[in-house]
Scaffold this motif. Structure first.
Motif, PDB file in Angstrom:
ATOM      1  N   THR A  91       7.559   5.128  -5.895  1.00 26.94           N
ATOM      2  CA  THR A  91       6.883   5.234  -7.196  1.00 26.94           C
ATOM      3  C   THR A  91       7.557   4.377  -8.250  1.00 26.94           C
ATOM      4  OG1 THR A  91       8.208   7.194  -7.703  1.00 26.94           O
ATOM      5  CG2 THR A  91       6.043   7.555  -6.711  1.00 26.94           C
ATOM      6  N   GLU A  92       8.827   4.050  -8.040  1.00 28.52           N
ATOM      7  CA  GLU A  92       9.541   3.191  -8.977  1.00 28.52           C
ATOM      8  C   GLU A  92       9.252   1.723  -8.650  1.00 28.52           C
ATOM      9  OE1 GLU A  92      11.446   3.941 -11.655  1.00 28.52           O
ATOM     10  OE2 GLU A  92      10.777   6.015 -11.337  1.00 28.52           O
ATOM     11  N   PRO A  93       8.951   0.898  -9.657  1.00 28.32           N
ATOM     12  CA  PRO A  93       8.684  -0.520  -9.402  1.00 28.32           C
ATOM     13  C   PRO A  93       9.872  -1.206  -8.719  1.00 28.32           C
ATOM     14  CG  PRO A  93       8.051   0.078 -11.640  1.00 28.32           C
ATOM     15  CD  PRO A  93       8.820   1.250 -11.083  1.00 28.32           C
ATOM     16  N   GLY A  94       9.565  -2.169  -7.860  1.00 26.40           N
ATOM     17  CA  GLY A  94      10.617  -2.923  -7.188  1.00 26.40           C
ATOM     18  C   GLY A  94      10.171  -3.389  -5.815  1.00 26.40           C
ATOM     19  N   LYS A  95      11.112  -3.967  -5.088  1.00 23.27           N
ATOM     20  CA  LYS A  95      10.857  -4.426  -3.719  1.00 23.27           C
ATOM     21  C   LYS A  95      11.657  -3.541  -2.767  1.00 23.27           C
ATOM     22  CE  LYS A  95      14.428  -8.055  -3.977  1.00 23.27           C
ATOM     23  NZ  LYS A  95      14.733  -9.484  -3.830  1.00 23.27           N
ATOM     24  N   TYR A  96      11.031  -3.198  -1.638  1.00 22.88           N
ATOM     25  CA  TYR A  96      11.602  -2.239  -0.697  1.00 22.88           C
ATOM     26  C   TYR A  96      11.350  -2.697   0.735  1.00 22.88           C
ATOM     27  CZ  TYR A  96      11.544   0.783  -4.839  1.00 22.88           C
ATOM     28  OH  TYR A  96      11.719   1.312  -6.092  1.00 22.88           O
ATOM     29  N   PHE A  97      12.063  -2.044   1.670  1.00 17.47           N
ATOM     30  CA  PHE A  97      11.893  -2.338   3.095  1.00 17.47           C
ATOM     31  C   PHE A  97      11.704  -1.027   3.858  1.00 17.47           C
ATOM     32  CE2 PHE A  97      12.940  -3.251   7.458  1.00 17.47           C
ATOM     33  CZ  PHE A  97      12.502  -4.545   7.652  1.00 17.47           C
ATOM     34  N   ALA A  98      10.821  -1.060   4.870  1.00 14.26           N
ATOM     35  CA  ALA A  98      10.627   0.099   5.741  1.00 14.26           C
ATOM     36  C   ALA A  98      10.456  -0.383   7.179  1.00 14.26           C
ATOM     37  CB  ALA A  98       9.409   0.908   5.318  1.00 14.26           C
ATOM     38  N   THR A  99      10.939   0.401   8.122  1.00  9.72           N
ATOM     39  CA  THR A  99      10.790   0.091   9.540  1.00  9.72           C
ATOM     40  C   THR A  99       9.467   0.657  10.030  1.00  9.72           C
ATOM     41  OG1 THR A  99      13.192   0.199   9.827  1.00  9.72           O
ATOM     42  CG2 THR A  99      11.849   0.302  11.811  1.00  9.72           C
ATOM     43  N   VAL A 100       8.529  -0.252  10.359  1.00 10.22           N
ATOM     44  CA  VAL A 100       7.154   0.145  10.661  1.00 10.22           C
ATOM     45  C   VAL A 100       6.603  -0.725  11.787  1.00 10.22           C
ATOM     46  CG1 VAL A 100       4.791   0.150   9.760  1.00 10.22           C
ATOM     47  CG2 VAL A 100       6.649   1.039   8.350  1.00 10.22           C
ATOM     48  N   ASP A 101       5.812  -0.118  12.670  1.00 10.47           N
ATOM     49  CA  ASP A 101       5.091  -0.845  13.717  1.00 10.47           C
ATOM     50  C   ASP A 101       3.734  -1.271  13.156  1.00 10.47           C
ATOM     51  OD1 ASP A 101       3.654  -1.728  15.935  1.00 10.47           O
ATOM     52  OD2 ASP A 101       4.426  -0.158  17.254  1.00 10.47           O
ATOM     53  N   ALA A 102       3.435  -2.561  13.204  1.00 13.45           N
ATOM     54  CA  ALA A 102       2.198  -3.087  12.616  1.00 13.45           C
ATOM     55  C   ALA A 102       0.945  -2.601  13.329  1.00 13.45           C
ATOM     56  CB  ALA A 102       2.231  -4.618  12.629  1.00 13.45           C
ATOM     57  N   HIS A 103       1.088  -2.016  14.514  1.00 10.48           N
ATOM     58  CA  HIS A 103      -0.074  -1.487  15.237  1.00 10.48           C
ATOM     59  C   HIS A 103      -0.541  -0.148  14.688  1.00 10.48           C
ATOM     60  CE1 HIS A 103       1.562  -4.278  18.326  1.00 10.48           C
ATOM     61  NE2 HIS A 103       0.293  -4.428  18.649  1.00 10.48           N
ATOM     62  N   THR A 104       0.390   0.655  14.209  1.00 11.67           N
ATOM     63  CA  THR A 104       0.071   2.011  13.739  1.00 11.67           C
ATOM     64  C   THR A 104       0.768   2.237  12.404  1.00 11.67           C
ATOM     65  OG1 THR A 104       1.924   2.866  15.055  1.00 11.67           O
ATOM     66  CG2 THR A 104      -0.271   2.973  16.044  1.00 11.67           C
ATOM     67  N   LEU A 105       0.054   2.058  11.332  1.00 10.49           N
ATOM     68  CA  LEU A 105       0.649   2.121   9.999  1.00 10.49           C
ATOM     69  C   LEU A 105       0.606   3.552   9.464  1.00 10.49           C
ATOM     70  CD1 LEU A 105      -0.961  -1.113   8.485  1.00 10.49           C
ATOM     71  CD2 LEU A 105       1.277  -0.837   9.584  1.00 10.49           C
ATOM     72  N   PRO A 106       1.754   4.087   9.050  1.00  7.85           N
ATOM     73  CA  PRO A 106       1.834   5.485   8.620  1.00  7.85           C
ATOM     74  C   PRO A 106       1.472   5.663   7.147  1.00  7.85           C
ATOM     75  CG  PRO A 106       4.018   4.536   8.610  1.00  7.85           C
ATOM     76  CD  PRO A 106       3.088   3.446   9.092  1.00  7.85           C
ATOM     77  N   TYR A 107       0.358   5.042   6.736  1.00  4.67           N
ATOM     78  CA  TYR A 107      -0.057   5.108   5.342  1.00  4.67           C
ATOM     79  C   TYR A 107      -1.515   5.554   5.254  1.00  4.67           C
ATOM     80  CZ  TYR A 107       4.177   2.342   4.930  1.00  4.67           C
ATOM     81  OH  TYR A 107       5.476   1.910   5.036  1.00  4.67           O
ATOM     82  N   GLU A 108      -1.874   6.124   4.128  1.00  3.33           N
ATOM     83  CA  GLU A 108      -3.226   6.631   3.934  1.00  3.33           C
ATOM     84  C   GLU A 108      -4.232   5.485   3.805  1.00  3.33           C
ATOM     85  OE1 GLU A 108      -3.199   9.122   0.527  1.00  3.33           O
ATOM     86  OE2 GLU A 108      -1.974  10.689   1.464  1.00  3.33           O
ATOM     87  N   ASP A 109      -5.491   5.811   4.017  1.00  4.59           N
ATOM     88  CA  ASP A 109      -6.556   4.830   3.834  1.00  4.59           C
ATOM     89  C   ASP A 109      -6.510   4.287   2.400  1.00  4.59           C
ATOM     90  OD1 ASP A 109      -7.201   5.733   6.324  1.00  4.59           O
ATOM     91  OD2 ASP A 109      -9.192   6.488   5.795  1.00  4.59           O
TER      92      ASP A 109
END
Length: 230
Positions: free
Chosen positions: A91-109
């Motif tokens: 929620t805070e502005p900035g740049k971030y990194f997360a470990t994620v598989d591009a096949h199955t994204l753990p984010y909402e529509d």
């Protein structure tokens, strides 16, 4: 990751692709990917897939609140990018990194306003599922910018033979051709057909280089898929 590919990325990748004619070509790829967006644009939440060491980020000129770079693994030397849990959008502005598989994204529509992917499609085991996921997490009206090398087109093979492979050989890499076979598992023509299907209900434009007026994956080195989600 295959040991041969892992060794190439660890030992040779930056030296081969980050300097000389190949480095200049890579810079042109990044600039082309960002070419449709200016400093006057603003995307509140941006997701980059396959970000690696975040080498694309310096080319981003548009405004944003949160820029979330993701990849399967976090590079050891990635500094200045706080890591967040996969599925979390800060929620805070900035740049971030997360470990994620591009096949199955753990984010909402519709969680993001823009999605960026550089040279990723050629590497994926299930590009159809991945593209569907990428579309899902971008809101209606949002943008997807996807860079696709035109491999195994004539122009790509010629550039590789004349420049990249020779540079790799001079640096001591004797398995450059094998690395490309192992890494680039998907054909550019096939990826374009998948994209036309996945984005059939959206606004899809193809931006070719180095010959913008020649709509051919065989005669160009890369194409950017610019999607406006509907």
């Amino acid at each position: 990751m295959n040991d041969i590919v892992e060794n190439y990325h660890r030992t040779y990748y930056e030296k081969v692709h980050g300097a000389g004619s190949t480095g200049a070509a890579n810079n042109a790829l990044h600039r082309h990917l960002e070419g449709a967006h200016s400093g006057n644009d603003h995307f509140p939440r941006v997701l980059e897939l396959g970000a690696g060491t975040c080498q694309h980020f310096p080319y981003v000129e548009h405004g944003f609140d949160v820029f979330l770079a993701t990849d399967l693994l976090r590079p050891d030397d990635l500094k200045g990018w706080p890591e967040v849990e996969a599925g979390t959008i800060p929620t805070e502005p900035g740049k971030y990194f997360a470990t994620v598989d591009a096949h199955t994204l753990p984010y909402e529509d519709g969680a993001f306003d823009r999605l960026v992917a550089t040279c990723l499609l050629l590497h994926l085991s299930d590009p159809y599922a991945a593209l569907a996921e990428w579309r899902r997490v971008v809101r209606p009206g949002g943008a997807l910018d996807i860079l696709l090398p035109c491999d195994p087109g004539l122009a790509v093979r010629t550039f590789r033979r004349v420049f990249t492979q020779r540079r790799a050989a001079r640096l001591g890499c004797d398995h450059f051709a094998l690395v490309n076979v192992l890494e680039h598992r998907n054909h550019a023509h096939g990826m374009l057909e998948l994209a036309k299907h996945i984005f059939a209900d959206d606004e899809l434009k193809l931006s070719w280089r180095p010959f913008p007026l020649v709509a051919s994956w065989n005669l160009n080195t890369h194409v950017v898929l610019r999607v406006r989600r509907r």
